[in-house]
Design an enzyme around this catalytic site. Structure first.
Site, PDB file in Angstrom:
ATOM      1  N   LYS A 191       0.843  -1.200   0.000  1.00  0.00           N
ATOM      2  CA  LYS A 191       0.000   0.000   0.000  1.00  0.00           C
ATOM      3  C   LYS A 191       0.879   1.251   0.000  1.00  0.00           C
ATOM      4  O   LYS A 191       1.569   1.533   0.971  1.00  0.00           O
ATOM      5  CB  LYS A 191      -0.884   0.023   1.254  1.00  0.00           C
ATOM      6  CG  LYS A 191      -1.850   1.180   1.230  1.00  0.00           C
ATOM      7  CD  LYS A 191      -2.409   1.500   2.596  1.00  0.00           C
ATOM      8  CE  LYS A 191      -1.976   2.830   3.141  1.00  0.00           C
ATOM      9  NZ  LYS A 191      -1.994   3.977   2.251  1.00  0.00           N
ATOM     10  N   GLU A 208       9.903   1.207  10.612  1.00  0.00           N
ATOM     11  CA  GLU A 208      10.851   2.272  10.240  1.00  0.00           C
ATOM     12  C   GLU A 208      10.097   3.588  10.429  1.00  0.00           C
ATOM     13  O   GLU A 208       9.305   3.990   9.580  1.00  0.00           O
ATOM     14  CB  GLU A 208      11.264   2.117   8.768  1.00  0.00           C
ATOM     15  CG  GLU A 208      12.101   0.893   8.463  1.00  0.00           C
ATOM     16  CD  GLU A 208      13.556   1.043   8.861  1.00  0.00           C
ATOM     17  OE1 GLU A 208      13.909   2.056   9.503  1.00  0.00           O
ATOM     18  OE2 GLU A 208      14.322   0.128   8.558  1.00  0.00           O
ATOM     19  N   CYS A 248      13.630  10.948   6.685  1.00  0.00           N
ATOM     20  CA  CYS A 248      13.438  10.467   8.056  1.00  0.00           C
ATOM     21  C   CYS A 248      14.699  10.603   8.900  1.00  0.00           C
ATOM     22  O   CYS A 248      14.631  10.892  10.082  1.00  0.00           O
ATOM     23  CB  CYS A 248      12.970   9.023   8.043  1.00  0.00           C
ATOM     24  SG  CYS A 248      14.055   7.984   7.056  1.00  0.00           S
ATOM     25  N   GLU A 279       9.610  15.939  15.214  1.00  0.00           N
ATOM     26  CA  GLU A 279       9.935  15.834  13.783  1.00  0.00           C
ATOM     27  C   GLU A 279       9.084  16.841  12.998  1.00  0.00           C
ATOM     28  O   GLU A 279       7.856  16.793  13.053  1.00  0.00           O
ATOM     29  CB  GLU A 279       9.636  14.413  13.296  1.00  0.00           C
ATOM     30  CG  GLU A 279      10.072  14.172  11.869  1.00  0.00           C
ATOM     31  CD  GLU A 279       9.758  12.758  11.400  1.00  0.00           C
ATOM     32  OE1 GLU A 279       8.601  12.328  11.527  1.00  0.00           O
ATOM     33  OE2 GLU A 279      10.674  12.083  10.896  1.00  0.00           O
TER      34      GLU A 279
END
Ligand code: NAD
Length: 497
Positions: free
Chosen positions: A178, A254, A289, A390
């Site tokens: 997906k 992750e 990331c 983040e």
């Protein structure tokens, strides 16, 4: 090259393009222009069920293929990617704003290389044998886990798909994958190319599209899934793990990051300035990331470092993604742009000093897209929200430090543990600091190098499990140990008389 996108993309299940049963669609836009590119379909529980059933049916034969055959399949996929490099790169740039230089020279070639690498790895796979004594040995063989549910973020849509697809298929699994609704087109087009080249048996790869809440949740909770692998946010990670725990299946996570990039006074400043910008990930608008968005700079070089980094960032060519000149493209979506801008306001309110940028770019023609200026905050405290959370945009927080102990403490004082950078000419210090920092990866005197044979992954809230190395095949394998005893007589544990 003109993009030849379909008007609406269907789901790819059992080697066929099929409509989602919900009848609902989601628009995919081009963040450089704000224009709608096309639509994808919203898969629901019924569609996921069809996809998982197809993957289960395909597994019976696929898991019997030999490593030599799977190597061949993977190499053919790599060839298709390489042949269509620019086409796929253009789609990635159009759907999520990655500059052409990054999509053409890193994203797509990196994905092809991944398939080649895992094609080789699976040939080198031998399992292992333990010799216990003269009568006993144990052999351990690798088996596929079954049907893998792979969930992809928007920031590197093809390479992260390759990070999961290549080892999963190499290990003999079938998959339901997906993509993110922001950048699903490159994967759908790649699968179309693989399909048209007639490479894979039907049902080995199935692609479902839709939101995380509906499509993603249905995929992760399906009882026919044997393994989940997510790259995405911590929030999504919590949801996926909850479902994995209900079905007692393994999951690779992750997740996000807020990585420290540490510059000691003895570093080579020319390299360090470049490294700070590379670390910020402007080649993908900071949507990386492992981006080193917390730059810790030793007091002796702080002022010069700030001036030089800001000077380079101020000249950065921000523009439409599919443009050879562009060094930084637009933020993926309006929503993400607003999130980045709101963090900039938070930073100002917290008392950090805005040294560069800080605004949306509104000069035509960029006003139609979602462009944010490269932004630098100085006088940042590690405890501030802009240093702890983040942001996922081109926002660099520069933090002054004095001693090695202090910077290790600050680097570790964060929920995440994905990447880190250490810049120094002192090898002892470089290794000492690298070992003291709690992350999955540390780069010394460089940043963000991700070759296929070097593990990638995090600890703490950045997740667990590893990709981008042959150990990724382990994430998709069941290790079966067969213990063999060759003695002719009973052990004598339970004498009959
Ligand atoms: P996201 O979490 O919003 O979405 C990631 C994927 O998960 C999408 O396909 C989404 O539809 C799906 N999803 C969301 N909620 C779900 C749910 N409840 N169940 C199942 N699936 C669900 O993340 P994003 O905004 O697409 O990507 C950015 C995030 O990804 C950042 O946090 C970034 O750090 C992280 N990321 C991590 C790595 C890494 O290797 N550690 C690499 C790239 C990106």
């Amino acid at each position: 090259m003109a993009l030849t996108l379909k008007n609406v993309y269907q789901l790819y299940i059992n080697g066929e393009w099929v409509n989602a049963s919900s009848g609902k669609t989601i628009e995919v836009d081009n963040p450089s222009t704000g224009e709608v590119l096309t639509k994808i379909q919203e898969a629901n529980k019924d569609d996921i069920d069809r996809a998982v059933t197809a993957a289960q049916a395909a597994l019976t034969e696929w898991c019997q293929t030999t490593p030599v055959e799977r190597q061949d399949y993977l190499l053919k996929i790599a060839e298709v990617i390489e042949k269509n490099n620019d086409y796929l790169a253009e789609i990635v740039s159009a759907e999520m704003g990655m500059p052409a230089s990054t999509s053409s020279f890193l994203e797509i070639p990196g994905a092809a290389d991944h398939f080649k690498y895992f094609a080789g790895c699976i040939r080198a796979e031998e399992g292992f044998v333990a010799t216990i004594d003269a009568n006993d040995i144990a052999i351990t063989i690798r088996e596929p886990l079954g049907v893998c549910g792979l969930i992809i973020p928007w920031n590197f849509p093809i390479s992260i798909s390759a990070w999961k697809l290549a080892p999963a298929l190499a290990a003999g699994n079938t998959v339901v994958i997906k993509p993110s609704s922001h950048s699903p087109l490159s994967l759908l087009e790649l699968v179309r190319l693989i399909d048209e080249a007639g490479i894979l048996p039907r049902g080995v790869i199935n692609v479902v599209t839709g939101s995380g809440k509906v499509c993603g949740a249905a995929l992760t909770s399906h009882p026919g899934i044997d393994k989940l692998s997510l790259t995405g946010s911590v929030e999504a990670g919590k949801n996926v793990l909850r479902e994995a725990s209900c079905n007692i299946i393994p999951a690779t996570m992750e997740l996000g990051g807020k990585s420290p990039n540490i510059f000691f006074a003895d570093c080579d400043l020319d390299k360090a300035v470049e490294g700070a910008i590379l670390g910020l990930g402007v080649h993908n608008q900071g949507e990386v990331c492992s981006a080193g968005t917390r730059a810790f700079v030793q007091a002796e070089i702080y002022d010069e470092f700030v001036e030089r980094v800001c000077k380079v960032l101020a000249k950065l060519k921000v523009g439409p993604a599919w443009n050879d000149e562009t060094e930084m493209g637009p933020i993926v979506s309006k929503e993400q742009m607003e999130k980045v801008l709101s963090y900039i306001e938070i930073g100002k309110a917290e008392g950090a000093r805005l040294k560069l940028g800080g605004k949306r770019i509104t000069t035509p023609p960029l006003d139609k897209g979602y462009f944010v200026e490269p932004t630098v905050f100085v006088d940042v405290k590690n405890s501030m929200r802009i240093a702890q959370e983040e942001i996922f945009g081109p926002v660099l927080c520069i933090i002054k430090f004095v001693s090695e102990e202090e910077v290790i403490q600050m680097a570790n004082d964060n929920d995440y543990g994905l990447g880190a950078g250490v810049w120094t000419r002192d090898i002892n210090r470089a290794l000492r600091v690298s070992r003291a920092i709690r992350t999955g990866k540390v780069w010394i005197n460089t940043y963000d190098q991700v070759p296929a044979n070097v593990p990638f992954g995090g600890c703490k809230k950045s997740g667990f499990g590893r990709e981008v190395h042959k150990m990724a095949i382990d994430e998709y394998s069941n290790f079966k140990t067969i213990y063999i005893h060759t003695g002719e007589k009973p052990y004598g544990f339970y004498p009959e008389s």
